[in-house]
Design an enzyme around this catalytic site. Structure first.
Site, PDB file in Angstrom:
ATOM      1  N   GLU A   1       0.866  -1.185   0.000  1.00 25.79           N
ATOM      2  CA  GLU A   1       0.000   0.000   0.000  1.00 25.79           C
ATOM      3  C   GLU A   1       0.897   1.226   0.000  1.00 25.79           C
ATOM      4  OE1 GLU A   1      -2.718   0.459   3.334  1.00 25.79           O
ATOM      5  OE2 GLU A   1      -3.859   1.941   2.186  1.00 25.79           O
TER       6      GLU A   1
ATOM      7  N   CYS B   1      -6.704   1.169   2.897  1.00 27.89           N
ATOM      8  CA  CYS B   1      -7.577   2.336   2.884  1.00 27.89           C
ATOM      9  C   CYS B   1      -7.406   3.162   1.619  1.00 27.89           C
ATOM     10  CB  CYS B   1      -7.314   3.183   4.119  1.00 27.89           C
ATOM     11  SG  CYS B   1      -7.832   2.375   5.632  1.00 27.89           S
TER      12      CYS B   1
ATOM     13  N   ASN C   1     -12.508  -3.074   0.970  1.00 27.94           N
ATOM     14  CA  ASN C   1     -11.478  -3.174   1.999  1.00 27.94           C
ATOM     15  C   ASN C   1     -12.057  -2.740   3.344  1.00 27.94           C
ATOM     16  OD1 ASN C   1      -8.592  -3.245   3.023  1.00 27.94           O
ATOM     17  ND2 ASN C   1      -9.165  -1.121   3.479  1.00 27.94           N
ATOM     18  N   GLU C   2     -12.169  -3.662   4.235  1.00 25.93           N
ATOM     19  CA  GLU C   2     -12.583  -3.354   5.619  1.00 25.93           C
ATOM     20  C   GLU C   2     -13.854  -2.505   5.669  1.00 25.93           C
ATOM     21  OE1 GLU C   2      -9.494  -1.526   7.909  1.00 25.93           O
ATOM     22  OE2 GLU C   2      -8.214  -3.278   7.835  1.00 25.93           O
TER      23      GLU C   2
HETATM   24  O1  AHR Z   1      -2.226  -1.501   6.776  1.00 26.84           O
HETATM   25  C1  AHR Z   1      -2.624  -0.224   7.149  1.00 26.84           C
HETATM   26  C2  AHR Z   1      -4.132  -0.039   7.087  1.00 26.84           C
HETATM   27  O2  AHR Z   1      -4.747  -0.883   8.002  1.00 26.84           O
HETATM   28  C3  AHR Z   1      -4.787  -0.387   5.788  1.00 26.84           C
HETATM   29  O3  AHR Z   1      -4.764   0.647   4.894  1.00 26.84           O
HETATM   30  C4  AHR Z   1      -6.199  -0.691   6.190  1.00 26.84           C
HETATM   31  O4  AHR Z   1      -6.799  -1.623   5.340  1.00 26.84           O
HETATM   32  C5  AHR Z   1      -6.069  -1.157   7.604  1.00 26.84           C
HETATM   33  O5  AHR Z   1      -6.940  -0.504   8.438  1.00 26.84           O
END
Ligand code: AHR
Length: 669
Positions: free
Chosen positions: A54, A269, A396-397
């Site tokens: 990321e 994120c 994602n989440e």
């Molecule tokens: O890994 C850091 C963050 O943790 C990522 O962006 C997110 O998916 C999670 O909350």
């Protein structure tokens, strides 16, 4: 610390007959026998260990992406960081009596996605009016190495802004580009001319005369008049695999050395973004870099998107990893900082068909024929062959709401219908339990998804207490991608203790490798001085890389992965050891991983002849030390696996030191 419990002792095991003597004279307890049940072998995922990349902690820009110039396109803004503006990272220089100025120009953009340029003008030529850029904490150059400079430039007639007189007479503008040390010493220099008032790309190569870890780029206008500049770029010629617009070689090589089976990208994120206009839209990240839409990175900086979907796919292919892109599920992050209180937002339903098509287009971009609409864009970028995409993460989440569910279903149904071979991976929230976890799983079961993405950042004790988490998961339901996890110490330090908790947990993941198909630690990279999140697996500066014990654990598991799990048992119920045994069917090697997360040394005995025919010498790695120990820039090798060769014929006796991971690789005879 809660000791890892061994699994129960079964009768009828292949126990040892002959063993070497115990290694540690301080041990009072009898050696623990490891018995391997080769007859109960089961297949496990061949793709188990991969990476999650990321753009957090300056992981991409200022990190893996090879660009050395910061804010190359003058698109930084206060939206990304309140202290930033279009001029951030640039300084106006007036050399040898020169006088001039600069301004931001939006009148003649290089591309609609790249709206700002910088205009430089001279009043007194002197030794040149120009711009200076320190890169990301300095531009590292090495003596004798070549650096590719490029800039888009055009002559400009913007003179009236500086006093009413046009300052440009139509003559070509002589320019000089330099790499300089901080005290102004010229380390490399080339000249070129800017002609005409249409944008043109100028390229030249600079060769460094001297090594300097913190040099700077200087671009000087050495004639009367004005010149507009954009996409001022400097790349080391020596990128990973020599790719254009490529990756920083040492960092990319470090990742390649881990032999990851997949790479998930671009987040986290970052993938779903804060606002609807901040979602990571893959189409903005492909094509010539000057046409890409640089934007706000929700980790508090700007993402150039120079490292975009093509580069991610290319990197995966270069290192033999499956690409695993994650697209937004049509909703933003529920914790949006820039929309505080607004919560999750969904793409309006009347725009969802177009969004679903965008996701389908991504699959065509990756896998479609070179003459298809999006496959042709891949071919134009120099890759007519498909990238063979197999996995697609959707979401994602995300908060599992009706807004999410409706959009997730639209996307997933369309992908499944048009591309039934693609494995869609759903999302079950940011925690190992709780409402989003439960609701996400319920939705996944209802939709009969193939896989869901679990995330949890937890104390080391939690991992050690939950080694058997997946033992009881339903094998007939969706499978699991453990997409983000890490053991977090209260002070967020990368201790050996945290790494060993992860190692012990991974023995449970291997045991459940029929259900858990993929796993990736998070986050991967952190640039020192620019971390928004700790701990990370690998830290780096402009020139150096710091490997954490967590990195060594990941690497040892990844390069010693297998595709067959051999169940095993320990003879002592009170042993703290966590053990897994796998076989790699290609090489026939059997790999034994032994984690001792406790403060008491143990000894383990094993007779390889009971489950195969192996060479008399095996490779062994041992990672051990003080549980609170960390690697630092001053002492980067405090924690590092020691490699050795051990004799295994006639049975082997292994020390499992207190706080250790031992990996034994038995080579097929
Ligand atoms: O890994 C850091 C963050 O943790 C990522 O962006 C997110 O998916 C999670 O909350």
């Amino acid at each position: 610390m809660t000791p890892a419990k061994p699994r129960s002792l079964l009768a009828g095991t292949l126990a040892l007959a002959t063993l070497a003597p115990a290694l540690s004279p301080t041990l009072s307890a009898a050696p623990v026998e490891l018995s391997v049940h080769a007859d109960q072998a089961k297949e496990i995922s061949p793709d188990l260990f991969g990476l999650f990349f990321e753009d957090i902690n300056w992981g991409a820009d200022g990190g893996l992406y090879g660009e050395l110039v910061q804010n190359r396109s003058f698109e930084y803004s206060a939206y990304s960081n309140p202290k930033w503006n279009n001029f951030t990272s640039w300084e106006l220089v007036e050399r040898g009596g020169a006088k001039g100025g600069w301004s931001l120009d939006g009148a003649v953009p290089l591309h609609e996605n790249n709206p700002h340029a910088l205009v430089l003008h001279t009043k007194e030529v002197g030794d040149g009016v120009g711009l200076m850029n320190p890169g990301y904490d300095g531009i590292p150059v090495t003596k004798g190495k070549q650096y590719d400079f490029s800039v888009f430039a055009r002559l400009t007639y913007m003179g009236p802004r500086w006093g009413g007189e046009p300052f440009h007479n139509g003559e070509p503008m002589p320019m000089e580009v330099r790499i300089e040390s901080q005290d102004g010493k010229v380390l490399a220099k080339e000249t070129f001319e800017v002609q005409g008032d249409e944008w043109q790309k100028v390229e030249t190569t600079l060769t460094a005369r001297q090594t300097d870890p913190k040099a700077r780029l200087v671009l000087l206008a050495k004639g009367q008049g004005g010149v507009a500049l954009d996409m001022i770029s400097l790349f080391p010629e020596d990128t990973f695999k020599g790719r254009q617009n490529g990756l920083r070689k040492d960092l990319a090589q470090t990742l390649a050395n881990m032999q990851p089976k997949f790479i998930r990208f671009p987040g986290g994120c970052v993938a779903h973004g804060h606002n609807l206009d901040n979602m990571y839209r893959w189409k903005d990240t492909i094509g010539p870099i000057e046409t890409r839409k640089s934007q706000f990175n929700l980790w508090g900086y700007q993402q150039s998107l120079g490292l975009g979907y093509f580069e991610y796919f290319q990197f995966c292919e270069d290192i033999g990893a499956e690409p695993l892109p994650v697209v937004p599920a049509g909703v933003t992050c529920q914790n949006a900082g820039h929309t505080k209180g607004a919560g999750q937002r969904g793409i309006p339903m009347d725009e969802m068909d177009a969004y679903v098509q965008e996701v389908l287009d991504l699959i065509e971009y990756a896998n479609g024929p070179a003459d298809s609409e999006w496959g042709s864009r891949r071919a134009e970028a120099g890759h007519p062959e498909p990238f063979n995409l197999k996995y697609l993460g959707v979401g994602n989440e995300d908060h599992i709401t009706d807004v999410f569910g409706e959009r997730f279903k639209m996307i997933t149904d369309a992908v499944r219908e048009q591309y039934p071979d693609i494995t869609v991976i759903g999302t079950v929230g940011p925690f190992h339990s709780g409402p989003d976890f439960e609701d996400g799983w319920e939705l996944a079961r209802k939709m009969d998804l193939e896989m869901v993405d679990e995330h949890y950042y937890v104390p080391p004790e939690w991992l050690l207490d939950n080694l058997d988490r997946y033992d009881s998961y339903d094998r007939n339901g969706p499978h699991v991608y453990l997409g983000e996890y890490a053991a977090h110490e209260p002070d967020r330090a990368n201790t050996l203790r945290s790494a060993l908790a992860e190692a012990a947990y991974l023995t449970g993941i291997e045991r459940n490798g029929d259900l858990v198909e993929l796993a990736s630690y998070a986050p991967l990279l952190g640039r020192e001085g620019h971390t928004q999140w700790r701990p990370d697996m690998i830290y780096f500066t402009g020139t150096d890389i710091l490997h954490t014990p967590n990195y060594y654990v990941q690497k040892l598991f990844s390069v010693n992965a297998g595709d067959t799990y051999l169940p095993s048992d320990l003879s002592a119920e009170d042993s703290a050891l966590a053990v897994s045994v796998v076989e790699d069917s290609q090489s026939g090697d059997v790999i034994v991983k032994i984690v001792n997360p406790s403060d008491a040394a143990e000894e383990l005995t094993l007779d390889p002849a009971q489950f195969g025919s192996f060479r008399s010498q095996a490779q062994q790695w041992v990672l051990t030390g003080e549980p609170k120990a960390v690697n630092t820039w001053e002492q980067p090798d405090t924690l590092k696996p020691e490699k050795s060769t051990v004799k295994v014929s006639g049975g082997v006796s292994l020390a499992a030191p207190a706080n250790s991971l031992t990996v034994l690789r038995l080579k097929k005879r």
